[in-house]
Scaffold this motif. Structure first.
Motif, PDB file in Angstrom:
ATOM      1  N   ALA A 152       6.952   0.006  -0.053  1.00 56.38           N
ATOM      2  CA  ALA A 152       5.974   0.340  -1.088  1.00 56.38           C
ATOM      3  C   ALA A 152       6.287  -0.521  -2.299  1.00 56.38           C
ATOM      4  CB  ALA A 152       6.028   1.820  -1.463  1.00 56.38           C
TER       5      ALA A 152
ATOM      6  N   PRO B 119       1.823   0.655   0.744  1.00 54.51           N
ATOM      7  CA  PRO B 119       1.088   1.155  -0.424  1.00 54.51           C
ATOM      8  C   PRO B 119       1.580   0.512  -1.722  1.00 54.51           C
ATOM      9  CG  PRO B 119       2.702   2.781   0.295  1.00 54.51           C
ATOM     10  CD  PRO B 119       2.726   1.676   1.313  1.00 54.51           C
TER      11      PRO B 119
ATOM     12  N   TYR C 117       1.381   1.101  -6.093  1.00 50.97           N
ATOM     13  CA  TYR C 117       1.086   2.121  -7.101  1.00 50.97           C
ATOM     14  C   TYR C 117       1.144   1.527  -8.506  1.00 50.97           C
ATOM     15  CZ  TYR C 117       2.193   5.214  -3.168  1.00 50.97           C
ATOM     16  OH  TYR C 117       2.227   5.830  -1.956  1.00 50.97           O
TER      17      TYR C 117
ATOM     18  N   ARG D 288      -5.884  -2.471  -2.869  1.00 51.29           N
ATOM     19  CA  ARG D 288      -4.841  -1.597  -2.292  1.00 51.29           C
ATOM     20  C   ARG D 288      -4.088  -0.786  -3.333  1.00 51.29           C
ATOM     21  NH1 ARG D 288      -1.348  -5.749   0.938  1.00 51.29           N
ATOM     22  NH2 ARG D 288       0.087  -3.956   1.019  1.00 51.29           N
TER      23      ARG D 288
ATOM     24  N   GLN E   7      -3.091   2.001  -5.680  1.00 47.58           N
ATOM     25  CA  GLN E   7      -3.447   3.410  -5.839  1.00 47.58           C
ATOM     26  C   GLN E   7      -3.085   3.857  -7.255  1.00 47.58           C
ATOM     27  OE1 GLN E   7      -1.928   5.900  -2.644  1.00 47.58           O
ATOM     28  NE2 GLN E   7      -1.781   4.130  -1.282  1.00 47.58           N
TER      29      GLN E   7
ATOM     30  N   THR F 113      -6.558   9.877  -8.137  1.00 50.94           N
ATOM     31  CA  THR F 113      -7.146   9.910  -6.797  1.00 50.94           C
ATOM     32  C   THR F 113      -8.435  10.722  -6.762  1.00 50.94           C
ATOM     33  OG1 THR F 113      -5.642  11.752  -6.296  1.00 50.94           O
ATOM     34  CG2 THR F 113      -4.981   9.550  -5.574  1.00 50.94           C
TER      35      THR F 113
END
Length: 806
Positions: free
Chosen positions: A56, A81, A83, A128, A130, A527
């Motif tokens: 990540a 992922p 972030y 991608r 988040q 989200t």
């Protein structure tokens, strides 16, 4: 726990750190070295990832020295992922797209380097990321729910976050870049809210320096600007597009508003334009003072032609460069290494009356540093041009980084067992290290690996209102992993969002994030943003007016929707599930006969403000903020509900089985009859002079029982009502007497009304009497002549032609 430093260790640039914990690998940042020296790679040492591929990526903030390599890294690991905070996502897009453009331009030069990545790779990365809210616990890896992370405000730039990790092997705080001092755009780090951590990775950009008072620096900067303007000079402020440029704009606005800086034009050029738009679009992360300004002033924060602050387009730049009039130009880049700044600098540097004011960090190898070392009268390279320096050059400290003393305060509050100093020159970090004699301190270099033994199994949590453990201890648990898609909260209705916006902020525009925060309250997280965006994918013009600030959509609640503008306490509470809200103590209620018209209802509609109103027949129930209708002037079509201005409680359901064109003709004929009705708004104004009214209450007060009377009143009210009344949603307020009587035509009409029925009049010498019936500027007159046909003795006469007989 192991830390590997791919870049940003004993240097400023290329920040990237690999965290190995509990058998998993997390990459923190992937920066670039924008000012790489000869023989030095612009990239971090990505070969260190070969044996320990990241699972990540977590981004601390958007600056290119922390994000510039991410498109390449993300393409190497296409399934992991990524972030970041929401504001970091917005700013990262701007910076990376600009980076690609610069690399493509450089690659076209004969000695230019091959671009590190393409725009397609940037698009893939951005898709991608988040978004994560500040102070929201999340598990970066679904397979490792016992590794939790939090973003805490870092105060450096918009969206910048410190990363706090709670793991089975202990806790870690990575500061990224931090600022303790409040800036005009954002708040500084709240030291009191910082948690303890076993390991702390801390920046040390200014580890060997102390900042002067920020307000004092701002004052000196403003004085230098005014001194330049006073001698008819121009000021160029090369500024980092993210953070610094916005600070400069707000400083100049403040000093100009207080009269300390001349009101000359301020021009924003280069990437500064798009970043200013992004800052305003992400208003929920701005300083509370700016949030209040946006709410109350209803003016832009940055580009504001009304305040002579202009955005410069590329085709306007050449003309602006040649101007000699006093002006202030804020342009990227802050070290004169690219962007639009060198284009202006090459001209401004040659004029004695001009000034070049630097406000940020200057790398030793940068053109900005060379400018500070240069002496007047000697040649200097600015961009592609060699010029002789003549202008004033000064530097002011408006840094977005903590200084040595502030870093010490942060470290003392976190109280780590192990401190790792990064993001600074070797000299700055060595000086900073000497401050911490009771802590193990490491100053790594690129390629260093540091190992730490596990020290805790129960970990301290940052102080946050939404963390349930009041003791400050938290047992890492899988339940704080991202919520399963099946547990998503319900999507709000557009009506609920409109009710919220009307209650909480009716005079200001809203962003998607603000609407989400208002609806979900403390449960909101990024989200959930797609749920709010989904609501606005259909036609919502009946409820919100949509506009844009840069790339950000903003939504202004319409004055009326669903046939009303007043929201009851019960409706307000019902629109927010499971939320505790403080409601206003008093709400004015207005009786509206029918809020959402069904099929067969006759309504009065208006396309635009002050345009002619029309009669309409609704042909189907309302749906998704629109309703199918036909009017006396338009074909049958689905139109926004907000076009329905008045509902006079009239139905013609029997017309629904008739062809649309037939109904259009019926409405047109009906409208022609209504235009002949005697409805006098001046009489209504006299009657309601001391009180406000709604259309419904006015119909009741006047005893209008017939459908034609109500429709005629409604058409007249929309045609001419704003000349005698002020409209506030459904409520009409009569204008004051002095204002109305100041219009000679209005005053004359009112005098005729006061004279009343039977009053003797003259119309161009012809005698007659008033019958008592009138409408807008017309009176019915009965002629006195006896030899005329009785049917011709009634006439409509303009008020201006009528004189009362003495």
């Amino acid at each position: 726990m192991e830390l590997t430093f791919l870049g940003g260790a004993s240097e400023v640039g290329g920040s990237s750190t690999l965290l190995k914990v509990a058998g998993h690998c997390l990459l923190i940042d992937g920066g670039m070295r924008p000012a790489a020296r000869d023989g030095q790679s612009r990239l971090p040492d990505l070969s260190l990832l070969d044996d320990s591929p990241p699972e990540a990526i977590l981004i601390t903030h958007a600056h290119i020295d922390h994000t510039g390599s991410l498109p390449l890294i993300a393409s190497l690991y296409p399934h992991i992922p990524i972030y970041a905070t929401e504001s970091t996502c917005v700013l990262t897009e701007i910076l990376l797209r600009d980076s690609v453009h610069i690399m493509e331009q450089e690659g076209l030069k004969p000695d230019g380097e091959t671009p590190l990545y393409t725009v397609e790779q940037v698009d893939a990365l951005l898709g991608r990321i988040q978004p994560v809210s500040f102070k929201q616990p999340f598990a970066p890896l679904v397979t490792a729910p016992d590794i939790l992370a939090w973003y805490m405000p870092a105060g450096h730039i918009l969206g910048a976050g410190m990363l706090y990790f709670a793991t089975p092997e202990g806790t870690l705080l990575h500061t990224g870049d931090i600022s303790v001092t409040d800036q005009r755009t954002i708040k500084g780090v709240d030291i009191a809210a910082l948690p303890n951590a076993d390991i702390m990775i801390c920046e040390g950009t200014y580890g060997n320096r102390a900042h002067t008072s920020r307000r004092e620096e701002e004052r000196k900067f403003a004085e230098a600007v005014q001194e330049t303007l006073a001698r008819n000079g121009r000021v160029l402020c090369p500024a980092f597009a993210v953070g610094r440029a916005q600070e400069i704009v707000l400083i100049l606005k403040s000093y100009r508003a207080s009269g300390h800086i001349s009101p000359v034009p301020i021009y924003l050029d280069g990437m500064v334009r798009s970043v200013c738009a992004a800052y305003q679009g992400q208003s929920h992360d701005l300083h509370p003072n700016l949030q209040r300004y946006l709410k109350n002033a209803r003016r832009p924060l940055f580009v504001d032609p009304g305040l002579h602050i202009f955005a410069v387009r590329s085709h306007e730049r050449a003309e602006l460069i040649t101007r000699k009039e006093p002006a202030i130009i804020i342009s990227s880049s802050g070290m004169l290494s690219g962007g639009a700044s060198p284009l202006y600098g090459a001209t401004i540097a040659t004029r004695e009356q001009d000034a070049l004011l630097l406000t940020g960090y200057q790398d030793e190898e940068s053109p900005g540093a060379a400018l500070l070392r240069a002496r007047p009268g000697l040649p200097l390279q600015i961009g592609s041009q060699s010029v002789v320096l003549a202008c004033k050059v000064e530097k002011y400290n408006l840094s977005g980084h903590a200084d040595s003393e502030q870093i010490s305060q942060v470290v003392m509050k976190v109280a780590p067992r192990h401190l790792v100093l990064v993001h600074g020159s070797p000299e700055a970090l060595a000086s900073l290290k000497q401050r911490f004699v009771d802590i193990r301190v490491d100053v790594p270099v690129v390629g260093s690996k540091l190992n730490f033994q596990a020290v805790r199994h129960r970990v301290l949590v940052p102080s946050m209102p939404d963390v349930e453990a009041q003791t400050g201890l938290f047992d890492a648990s899988p339940r704080l992993a991202p919520i399963d898609i099946d547990e998503q909260p319900q999507i709000p209705s557009i009506e609920s969002l409109w009710i919220l916006a009307k209650k909480l902020g009716p005079l200001r525009p809203w962003t998607i994030v603000e609407l989400g925060q208002a609806y979900y309250g403390d449960a909101y997280r990024p989200t959930l943003r797609p749920l709010i965006e989904h609501v606005f994918k259909s036609d919502t013009s009946a409820y919100f007016k949509r506009s844009r600030i840069g790339a950000q959509s903003i939504y202004q609640p319409c004055e009326t929707a669903l046939g009303r503008s007043i929201i009851s306490d019960e409706e307000f509470a019902d629109c927010i599930p499971e939320m505790s809200l403080v409601l206003p103590s008093r709400v004015i209620q207005d009786e509206i006969p029918q809020r959402v018209p069904g099929a067969g209802v006759v309504a009065i509609v208006q396309g635009q403000k002050n345009s002619s109103p029309y009669l309409a027949l609704t042909l189907a129930p309302a749906q998704n903020g629109g309703i199918r209708m036909i009017t006396d002037g338009w074909k049958a079509a689905v139109r926004p509900l907000s076009m329905i201005q008045l509902l006079p409680d009239v139905r013609r359901t029997e017309w629904l089985n008739v062809p649309d064109e037939t109904n259009k003709m019926r409405l047109k004929q009906w409208r022609q009859q209504l235009d002949q009705a005697w409805i006098d708004l001046f009489a209504c104004w006299r009657r309601c002079q001391q009180s406000s009214f709604s259309f419904t209450s006015l119909c009741q007060d006047l005893g209008l029982c017939q459908a034609d009377d109500r429709l005629a009143l409604g058409l007249e009210l929309l045609n001419h009502g704003l000349l005698l009344f002020r409209r506030d949603g459904e409520i009409w307020h009569p204008l004051d007497e002095q204002r109305v009587y100041s219009n000679d035509g209005f005053a004359h009409h009112l005098h005729l009304l006061e004279a009343g029925a039977g009053s003797e009049i003259l119309v161009n010498g012809r005698p007659g009497r008033l019958t008592g019936r009138s409408n807008w500027r017309l009176f019915e007159v009965y002629w006195n002549e006896m030899d005329e046909d009785e049917s011709e003795r009634m006439a409509r006469v303009r008020a201006s032609a009528i004189r009362l007989s003495l």
